[in-house]
Design a protein around this motif. Structure first.
Motif, PDB file in Angstrom:
ATOM      1  N   LEU A  37      43.714  49.580  39.775  1.00  0.00           N
ATOM      2  CA  LEU A  37      42.528  48.776  39.447  1.00  0.00           C
ATOM      3  C   LEU A  37      42.528  48.388  37.973  1.00  0.00           C
ATOM      4  N   LEU A  38      42.847  49.341  37.108  1.00  0.00           N
ATOM      5  CA  LEU A  38      42.848  49.070  35.670  1.00  0.00           C
ATOM      6  C   LEU A  38      43.944  48.071  35.306  1.00  0.00           C
ATOM      7  N   LEU A  39      45.133  48.223  35.901  1.00  0.00           N
ATOM      8  CA  LEU A  39      46.215  47.274  35.628  1.00  0.00           C
ATOM      9  C   LEU A  39      45.859  45.876  36.119  1.00  0.00           C
ATOM     10  N   ALA A  40      45.301  45.789  37.323  1.00  0.00           N
ATOM     11  CA  ALA A  40      44.920  44.483  37.857  1.00  0.00           C
ATOM     12  C   ALA A  40      43.856  43.837  36.987  1.00  0.00           C
ATOM     13  N   PHE A  41      42.889  44.620  36.528  1.00  0.00           N
ATOM     14  CA  PHE A  41      41.831  44.112  35.659  1.00  0.00           C
ATOM     15  C   PHE A  41      42.405  43.625  34.332  1.00  0.00           C
ATOM     16  N   LEU A  63      44.324  38.928  30.869  1.00  0.00           N
ATOM     17  CA  LEU A  63      45.421  38.321  30.118  1.00  0.00           C
ATOM     18  C   LEU A  63      45.817  36.984  30.736  1.00  0.00           C
ATOM     19  N   THR A  64      45.794  36.916  32.058  1.00  0.00           N
ATOM     20  CA  THR A  64      46.149  35.673  32.746  1.00  0.00           C
ATOM     21  C   THR A  64      45.108  34.590  32.527  1.00  0.00           C
ATOM     22  N   VAL A  65      43.833  34.959  32.570  1.00  0.00           N
ATOM     23  CA  VAL A  65      42.766  33.998  32.282  1.00  0.00           C
ATOM     24  C   VAL A  65      42.936  33.435  30.877  1.00  0.00           C
ATOM     25  N   ALA A  66      43.284  34.296  29.928  1.00  0.00           N
ATOM     26  CA  ALA A  66      43.503  33.834  28.552  1.00  0.00           C
ATOM     27  C   ALA A  66      44.676  32.865  28.486  1.00  0.00           C
ATOM     28  N   MET A  67      45.746  33.151  29.218  1.00  0.00           N
ATOM     29  CA  MET A  67      46.897  32.245  29.245  1.00  0.00           C
ATOM     30  C   MET A  67      46.512  30.893  29.833  1.00  0.00           C
ATOM     31  N   GLY A  68      45.697  30.908  30.875  1.00  0.00           N
ATOM     32  CA  GLY A  68      45.259  29.654  31.474  1.00  0.00           C
ATOM     33  C   GLY A  68      44.410  28.833  30.533  1.00  0.00           C
ATOM     34  N   LEU A  69      43.569  29.514  29.766  1.00  0.00           N
ATOM     35  CA  LEU A  69      42.724  28.809  28.805  1.00  0.00           C
ATOM     36  C   LEU A  69      43.529  28.261  27.636  1.00  0.00           C
ATOM     37  N   GLY A  70      44.590  28.974  27.260  1.00  0.00           N
ATOM     38  CA  GLY A  70      45.383  28.549  26.114  1.00  0.00           C
ATOM     39  C   GLY A  70      46.394  27.470  26.416  1.00  0.00           C
ATOM     40  N   ALA A  71      46.736  27.272  27.702  1.00  0.00           N
ATOM     41  CA  ALA A  71      47.744  26.280  28.070  1.00  0.00           C
ATOM     42  C   ALA A  71      47.139  24.873  28.091  1.00  0.00           C
ATOM     43  N   LYS A  72      48.004  23.886  27.911  1.00  0.00           N
ATOM     44  CA  LYS A  72      47.551  22.499  27.898  1.00  0.00           C
ATOM     45  C   LYS A  72      47.494  21.894  29.298  1.00  0.00           C
ATOM     46  N   ASP A  94      53.409  60.140  30.836  1.00  0.00           N
ATOM     47  CA  ASP A  94      53.411  58.805  31.423  1.00  0.00           C
ATOM     48  C   ASP A  94      51.995  58.292  31.634  1.00  0.00           C
ATOM     49  N   ALA A  95      51.090  59.184  32.056  1.00  0.00           N
ATOM     50  CA  ALA A  95      49.716  58.767  32.336  1.00  0.00           C
ATOM     51  C   ALA A  95      49.013  58.292  31.066  1.00  0.00           C
ATOM     52  N   ILE A  96      49.208  58.999  29.959  1.00  0.00           N
ATOM     53  CA  ILE A  96      48.581  58.600  28.699  1.00  0.00           C
ATOM     54  C   ILE A  96      49.114  57.241  28.248  1.00  0.00           C
ATOM     55  N   ALA A  97      50.437  57.065  28.341  1.00  0.00           N
ATOM     56  CA  ALA A  97      51.036  55.785  27.951  1.00  0.00           C
ATOM     57  C   ALA A  97      50.550  54.659  28.863  1.00  0.00           C
ATOM     58  N   ALA A  98      50.448  54.947  30.163  1.00  0.00           N
ATOM     59  CA  ALA A  98      49.994  53.926  31.105  1.00  0.00           C
ATOM     60  C   ALA A  98      48.568  53.499  30.805  1.00  0.00           C
ATOM     61  N   LEU A  99      47.690  54.465  30.566  1.00  0.00           N
ATOM     62  CA  LEU A  99      46.296  54.139  30.253  1.00  0.00           C
ATOM     63  C   LEU A  99      46.194  53.358  28.947  1.00  0.00           C
ATOM     64  N   ALA A 100      46.994  53.749  27.965  1.00  0.00           N
ATOM     65  CA  ALA A 100      46.966  53.050  26.682  1.00  0.00           C
ATOM     66  C   ALA A 100      47.402  51.598  26.837  1.00  0.00           C
ATOM     67  N   CYS A 108      47.288  49.755  29.607  1.00  0.00           N
ATOM     68  CA  CYS A 108      46.299  49.012  30.393  1.00  0.00           C
ATOM     69  C   CYS A 108      45.085  48.647  29.554  1.00  0.00           C
ATOM     70  N   VAL A 109      44.572  49.604  28.801  1.00  0.00           N
ATOM     71  CA  VAL A 109      43.405  49.343  27.953  1.00  0.00           C
ATOM     72  C   VAL A 109      43.754  48.322  26.874  1.00  0.00           C
ATOM     73  N   GLY A 110      44.943  48.467  26.272  1.00  0.00           N
ATOM     74  CA  GLY A 110      45.362  47.521  25.242  1.00  0.00           C
ATOM     75  C   GLY A 110      45.502  46.109  25.773  1.00  0.00           C
ATOM     76  N   LEU A 111      46.114  45.961  26.950  1.00  0.00           N
ATOM     77  CA  LEU A 111      46.270  44.636  27.544  1.00  0.00           C
ATOM     78  C   LEU A 111      44.916  44.040  27.928  1.00  0.00           C
ATOM     79  N   ALA A 112      44.024  44.883  28.430  1.00  0.00           N
ATOM     80  CA  ALA A 112      42.687  44.396  28.799  1.00  0.00           C
ATOM     81  C   ALA A 112      41.932  43.892  27.576  1.00  0.00           C
ATOM     82  N   LEU A 113      41.967  44.651  26.491  1.00  0.00           N
ATOM     83  CA  LEU A 113      41.270  44.232  25.273  1.00  0.00           C
ATOM     84  C   LEU A 113      41.882  42.955  24.694  1.00  0.00           C
TER      85      LEU A 113
END
Length: 253
Positions: free
Chosen positions: A148-152, A157-166, A226-232, A234-239
């Motif tokens: 759920l966190l990765l998908a979120f 990130l994908t919405v941002a890419m869509g907004l930034g593209a021409k 691995d869990a700490i790195a994964a959470l970091a 996911c949170v970083g990409l979300a922000l």
């Protein structure tokens, strides 16, 4: 009516709109749900015998394919977001006094739900192919939370890419690195079997710790590192995605 309830109502309307668009677009459904299943059948039945992993290959591959299922549905979202911006739909929403945040939230939530549906399909087909996880109930909940966190995160990130593209075409193209990264991770073979350079890239890119966390949870042997790195990640990409998306939307809207 409060502004909060109004925003939630607008977000629900945008979510329903996006789901209708997805249902009317068979390419989106195929790319987001069916194509990962095709990849699963190919890797397990065609290539699986050539890979040396501990235990059954289907047990090894399913966590990586779950991550792949999330990334494969991102292209249509970026194109849809860009289409809303370039075709004047946002101006119509502004005239209707629709909450700006609801427009972005609708895309994020619909993409997240679609990703989780694709993961459910992968798990279901995996069980039919012999996938036998040893996770406890709490470990299953943790695995679902990571998905759920990765998908979120990737949705923002994908919405941002869509907004930034021409253009819609360039928006879809911008998501290709996210789609390709699982192939350059430990999704299908252990990272330590790769050549120099590729191995280091696989070990330190975002998806490898996420995949290893899912793999550890589903096999009943989770790794805290691995869990700490994964959470970091996911949170970083979300922000990153959220800040980028909000900034780009304010500039264009």
């Amino acid at each position: 009516m409060s502004s909060v309830s109004t925003s939630f109502g607008d977000a629900a309307i945008m979510l329903r709109r996006n789901f209708k668009h997805t249902a009317r677009n068979p390419v989106t459904v195929f790319q987001a749900v069916l194509f990962p299943i095709v990849m699963m059948l190919m890797f397990v039945y065609v290539f699986g015998g050539a890979f040396k992993v501990e235990g059954k290959y289907v047990d090894y591959a399913v966590p990586g394919l779950m991550v792949m299922a999330i990334t494969y549905g991102l292209g249509p979202t970026a194109a849809a977001v860009n289409g809303d911006m370039t075709k004047g739909i946002i101006n119509r929403f502004k005239a209707m006094d629709v909450s700006h945040g609801a427009v972005l939230a609708g895309h994020v939530i619909s993409t997240t739900v679609r990703s989780l549906m694709a993961d459910a399909a992968i798990i279901g087909v995996g069980f039919a192919m012999g996938f036998r996880p040893h996770a406890s109930f709490l470990q299953w909940l943790a695995a679902i939370g990571i998905m759920l966190l990765l998908a979120f995160a990737t949705s923002w990130l994908t919405v941002a890419m869509g907004l930034g593209a021409k253009t819609a075409e360039s928006a879809g193209l911008a998501t290709v690195p996210l789609i390709m990264l699982p192939f350059l991770s430990s999704a299908f073979v252990p990272a330590d079997t790769m050549g120099t350079g590729v191995r280091q890239f696989a070990e330190y890119q975002p998806f490898t710790p996420i995949i290893e966390t899912l793999r550890g949870l589903l096999t009943g042997n989770p790794s805290s590192g691995d869990a700490i790195a994964a959470l970091a990640w996911c949170v970083g990409l979300a922000l990153l995605g959220y800040v980028w998306a909000v900034s780009a939307f304010r500039k264009r809207a």
